[in-house]
Design an enzyme around this catalytic site. Structure first.
Site, short mmCIF file in Angstrom:
data_model
loop_
_atom_site.label_atom_id
_atom_site.label_comp_id
_atom_site.label_asym_id
_atom_site.label_seq_id
_atom_site.Cartn_x
_atom_site.Cartn_y
_atom_site.Cartn_z
N HIS A 1 53.68 19.27 -55.59
CA HIS A 1 54.30 19.86 -54.39
C HIS A 1 55.72 19.31 -54.19
CE1 HIS A 1 54.02 21.30 -50.05
NE2 HIS A 1 54.99 20.42 -49.96
N GLU A 2 55.85 18.01 -54.30
CA GLU A 2 57.19 17.42 -54.12
C GLU A 2 58.14 17.86 -55.22
OE1 GLU A 2 57.99 16.26 -51.35
OE2 GLU A 2 55.97 16.02 -50.56
ZN LIG Z 1 56.47 20.12 -48.62
#
Ligand SMILES: [Zn+2]
Length: 281
Positions: A176-177
């Site tokens: 996600h990052e």
């Molecule tokens: Zn996020």
């Protein structure tokens, strides 16, 4: 008689276990997270919210703060340009997008392996490749700071990605990052999201209403992706345990993703970076 005594002993043990669960369960967590956990399908974003609400005040330093829960923005002109549009990483003549990284030596061997697994997750089926930095000017500096957060897109020069141990060291959170690093905002920030989900404003923790803003996003002609690793979970920032985002028309659609990029997430990367057909190298 012996059987009755044995049965009683078993009952006593069982109620002791219940009591232990009751007295020793974690006392507090962002309410939505607990609800999600109870449903057994916490998303990557739920884990991020939990980590960041415990550890990050929303302000990283004097000029840098977090938007939407985990996107670092620095006051100034450049961040305004990068937000909602995107700042792309350079594409190499060989068709790959190389993202140079430096990994903090503070991570253990196991943690390092996990972060590299997160990179592989993004690389598979896309033209992105993470490479250990040698001389590159632009690179991500992955560090176990407080919370899980990243800047949006390529900013030029060194840019921090914080993956706190152990809370942020889940494959889904790491991926996600990295999606933020590549320039993607949260899926429900799309300008057309109201056609697909209903934001339940009264249920959102008042201090966090801004995390549900919409942006002028480039949707790359791709369908709204309920199952994106970048989508908030249904109970994100809930103040009372009630859902904060509900899919329109079909309440049974699951929002978000716990550990892997969706098929459309991969397509997004390849479209944004003009990679042509996905390869599996
Ligand atoms: Zn996020």
């Amino acid at each position: 008689m012996e059987r009755i005594i044995l049965l009683c002993m078993v009952c006593t043990c069982l109620s002791a276990v219940d009591a232990e669960k009751f007295f020793f369960s974690p006392k507090w967590g962002p309410i939505g997270f607990k609800e999600r956990e109870a449903h057994g399908d916490g998303t990557a974003m739920d884990a991020i919210i939990k980590a960041n609400e415990f550890h990050v005040t929303g302000i990283i330093d004097g000029t840098t703060s977090l938007r939407e829960g985990d996107i670092a923005v620095t006051a100034g002109k450049r961040s305004k340009v990068c937000f909602a549009r995107s700042c792309l990483w350079a594409k190499s003549v060989d068709g790959h997008v190389y993202v140079a990284y430096r990994l903090s030596p503070d991570y253990t061997e196991i943690e390092t392996k996990l972060i590299k697994k997160g990179m592989e997750h993004v690389e598979k089926g896309t033209c992105v490749k993470f490479v250990a930095r040698t001389h590159e000017r632009d690179f991500i500096d992955i560090q176990p700071k407080s919370g899980c957060w990243s800047y949006l897109g390529a900013r030029g020069g060194r840019q921090t990605v914080s993956l706190q141990t152990p809370d942020c060291l889940r494959i889904g959170v790491i991926a996600h990052e990295f999606m933020h690093v590549l320039g993607f905002v949260h899926e429900q920030s799309r300008f057309d999201r109201d056609n697909y989900v209903t934001v339940m404003w009264p249920n959102i923790w008042r201090d966090r209403l801004r995390n549900f803003e919409k942006f002028k996003t480039d949707n790359l002609d791709l369908p709204y992706d309920y199952g994106s690793i970048m989508h908030f979970g249904m109970y994100a920032y809930s103040q009372d345990g009630q859902p904060t985002i509900v899919p329109k028309n079909n309440k049974n659609i699951k929002l978000g993703q716990s550990s892997s990029l969706s098929r459309i997430d991969k397509l997004k990367i390849n479209k944004l970076y003009n990679c042509g057909d996905a390869d599996d190298n």
